[in-house]
Design a protein around this motif. Structure first.
Motif, PDB file in Angstrom:
ATOM      1  N   LEU A 274       1.037  49.775   3.160  1.00 41.79           N
ATOM      2  CA  LEU A 274       0.326  49.327   4.360  1.00 41.79           C
ATOM      3  C   LEU A 274       1.282  48.462   5.164  1.00 41.79           C
ATOM      4  O   LEU A 274       1.755  47.441   4.680  1.00 41.79           O
ATOM      5  N   GLU A 275       1.578  48.900   6.385  1.00 39.79           N
ATOM      6  CA  GLU A 275       2.453  48.132   7.265  1.00 39.79           C
ATOM      7  C   GLU A 275       1.614  47.452   8.337  1.00 39.79           C
ATOM      8  O   GLU A 275       0.851  48.115   9.044  1.00 39.79           O
ATOM      9  N   MET A 276       1.778  46.138   8.440  1.00 41.82           N
ATOM     10  CA  MET A 276       1.085  45.371   9.479  1.00 41.82           C
ATOM     11  C   MET A 276       2.044  44.336  10.073  1.00 41.82           C
ATOM     12  O   MET A 276       1.724  43.162  10.175  1.00 41.82           O
ATOM     13  N   LEU A 277       3.206  44.818  10.490  1.00 41.32           N
ATOM     14  CA  LEU A 277       4.187  43.944  11.117  1.00 41.32           C
ATOM     15  C   LEU A 277       3.703  43.530  12.503  1.00 41.32           C
ATOM     16  O   LEU A 277       3.052  44.320  13.197  1.00 41.32           O
ATOM     17  N   PHE A 278       4.011  42.328  12.908  1.00 44.02           N
ATOM     18  CA  PHE A 278       3.711  41.814  14.253  1.00 44.02           C
ATOM     19  C   PHE A 278       2.211  41.815  14.585  1.00 44.02           C
ATOM     20  O   PHE A 278       1.824  42.023  15.724  1.00 44.02           O
ATOM     21  N   CYS A 279       1.396  41.582  13.574  1.00 46.66           N
ATOM     22  CA  CYS A 279      -0.062  41.529  13.780  1.00 46.66           C
ATOM     23  C   CYS A 279      -0.554  40.092  13.976  1.00 46.66           C
ATOM     24  O   CYS A 279      -1.733  39.880  14.209  1.00 46.66           O
ATOM     25  N   ASP A 280       0.339  39.137  13.893  1.00 45.92           N
ATOM     26  CA  ASP A 280       0.043  37.723  14.151  1.00 45.92           C
ATOM     27  C   ASP A 280      -1.008  37.134  13.217  1.00 45.92           C
ATOM     28  O   ASP A 280      -1.958  36.478  13.641  1.00 45.92           O
ATOM     29  N   PHE A 281      -0.831  37.348  11.922  1.00 47.09           N
ATOM     30  CA  PHE A 281      -1.675  36.697  10.923  1.00 47.09           C
ATOM     31  C   PHE A 281      -1.390  35.198  10.925  1.00 47.09           C
ATOM     32  O   PHE A 281      -0.230  34.792  11.020  1.00 47.09           O
ATOM     33  N   ASN A 282      -2.410  34.358  10.776  1.00 48.32           N
ATOM     34  CA  ASN A 282      -2.142  32.962  10.441  1.00 48.32           C
ATOM     35  C   ASN A 282      -2.120  32.897   8.914  1.00 48.32           C
ATOM     36  O   ASN A 282      -2.464  33.878   8.235  1.00 48.32           O
ATOM     37  N   SER A 283      -1.718  31.783   8.344  1.00 48.49           N
ATOM     38  CA  SER A 283      -1.533  31.717   6.886  1.00 48.49           C
ATOM     39  C   SER A 283      -2.840  31.947   6.125  1.00 48.49           C
ATOM     40  O   SER A 283      -2.839  32.606   5.082  1.00 48.49           O
ATOM     41  N   ASP A 284      -3.956  31.430   6.618  1.00 45.33           N
ATOM     42  CA  ASP A 284      -5.245  31.630   5.943  1.00 45.33           C
ATOM     43  C   ASP A 284      -5.672  33.099   5.975  1.00 45.33           C
ATOM     44  O   ASP A 284      -6.147  33.643   4.978  1.00 45.33           O
ATOM     45  N   GLN A 285      -5.514  33.736   7.130  1.00 39.64           N
ATOM     46  CA  GLN A 285      -5.873  35.154   7.255  1.00 39.64           C
ATOM     47  C   GLN A 285      -5.014  36.011   6.333  1.00 39.64           C
ATOM     48  O   GLN A 285      -5.512  36.924   5.672  1.00 39.64           O
TER      49      GLN A 285
END
Length: 153
Positions: free
Chosen positions: A125-136
């Motif tokens: 599963l690739e989710m690069l540049f999805c702007d996760f915060n640390s909690d998410q």
């Protein structure tokens, strides 16, 4: 366009109306033939467009890569994808969701993605540049921890 695998589905925002489905040889499939002109002019997926595309994916048992990068996905669209894939035998080697913003997916969209990962036995599963915060990020990793998926973020 060149592919390293003959079992790919690539959906790009720029060429949304053209989906490449390939099993033994490349077969061009025009989603636009099933969509009204108004829908084809939109830059991103609509709910109707996602229904059309994901319903067709459901019948491609040999499809191994699904690339929905930069598609402006949200929780509703991901839920439609999951619903249309339920009961299919599809096993996905690569699910690429790069540059779809977590802020649009929200927690319920991330939860639905984890269900797709489980349901389709996604290997990568690739989710690069999805702007996760640390909690998410930590919460999502916990949702997919039991799958063995390689998560690239």
């Amino acid at each position: 366009m060149e592919f390293d695998d003959q079992e790919d589905l690539f959906v790009t925002v720029e060429k949304l109306e053209k989906i490449i489905l390939s099993m033994e040889t490349y077969i061009s499939y025009q989603v636009s033939t099933k969509m009204p002109d108004k829908m084809r002019r939109r830059k991103f997926f609509t709910t109707a467009g996602m229904h059309v595309m994901s319903s067709d994916i459901r019948h491609c048992n040999q499809l191994t890569r699904v690339c929905l990068f930069n598609s402006n996905l949200n929780a509703e669209l991901v839920h439609i994808l999951k619903s249309n894939l339920e009961g299919s035998c599809l096993k996905i080697k690569l699910l690429n969701l790069d540059t779809n913003k977590v802020s649009k997916l929200r927690d319920d969209g991330l939860s639905t993605i984890s269900e797709i990962v489980h349901q389709c036995q996604v290997e990568t599963l690739e989710m690069l540049f999805c702007d996760f915060n640390s909690d998410q990020l930590e919460g999502f990793k916990a949702l997919i921890a039991d799958t063995g998926v390689q998560f690239i973020v």
